[in-house]
Design a protein around this motif. Structure first.
Motif, short mmCIF file in Angstrom:
data_model
loop_
_atom_site.label_atom_id
_atom_site.label_comp_id
_atom_site.label_asym_id
_atom_site.label_seq_id
_atom_site.Cartn_x
_atom_site.Cartn_y
_atom_site.Cartn_z
N VAL A 167 3.06 39.58 41.25
CA VAL A 167 2.42 38.37 41.73
C VAL A 167 2.63 38.34 43.24
O VAL A 167 3.75 38.49 43.72
CB VAL A 167 3.02 37.11 41.10
N HIS A 168 1.54 38.19 43.97
CA HIS A 168 1.60 38.19 45.43
C HIS A 168 1.46 36.76 45.94
O HIS A 168 0.54 36.03 45.56
CB HIS A 168 0.48 39.06 46.00
N TYR A 169 2.38 36.37 46.80
CA TYR A 169 2.44 35.01 47.32
C TYR A 169 2.17 35.01 48.82
O TYR A 169 2.69 35.85 49.56
CB TYR A 169 3.82 34.41 47.09
N CYS A 170 1.40 34.03 49.28
CA CYS A 170 1.25 33.87 50.72
C CYS A 170 2.27 32.85 51.21
O CYS A 170 2.68 31.95 50.47
CB CYS A 170 -0.18 33.50 51.12
N TYR A 171 2.63 33.00 52.43
CA TYR A 171 3.73 32.25 53.05
C TYR A 171 3.33 31.89 54.46
O TYR A 171 2.66 32.66 55.15
CB TYR A 171 4.97 33.15 53.05
#
Length: 115
Positions: A91-95
């Motif tokens: 799962v790729h999360y933006c920050y």
């Protein structure tokens, strides 16, 4: 402030995906934006970050394959991922972060690479 990540999906090994992250609820341009990922049973790890001025930093696993970019006018960020490998499945999360506003996380988008 909300971060909306999109663009994940299922691809074969050596395929490509382009993730997008849109910040809403603010016109403020974050000092740093980035992508993190978390695979099952593993800790969340950095993929790449980009400053407001366009300076970038990549994890060793991403160097040469991924490109991070941002559009400050649109308050958006992108991650072009090429030559994907099964170990990129996560799962790729933006920050996004600024000294004044603090840190924010998006909801995550699933990237699955089949062998």
């Amino acid at each position: 402030v909300q971060l909306q990540a999109s663009g994940g999906g299922l691809v074969q090994t050596e395929g490509s995906l382009r993730l997008s992250c849109a910040a809403s609820g603010t016109s403020f341009s974050f000092t740093v934006m980035g992508w993190y990922r978390q695979a099952p049973g593993k800790q969340r790890e950095l993929v790449a970050i980009i400053t407001r001025d366009g300076n970038t930093h990549y994890a060793d696993s991403a160097k040469g394959r991924f490109t991070i970019s941002r559009d400050n006018a649109k308050n958006a960020m992108y991650l072009q991922m090429n030559s994907l490998k099964p170990e990129d499945t996560a799962v790729h999360y933006c920050y996004a972060n600024s000294p004044v506003r603090g840190a924010f996380w998006g909801q995550g988008t699933q990237v699955t690479v089949s062998s």
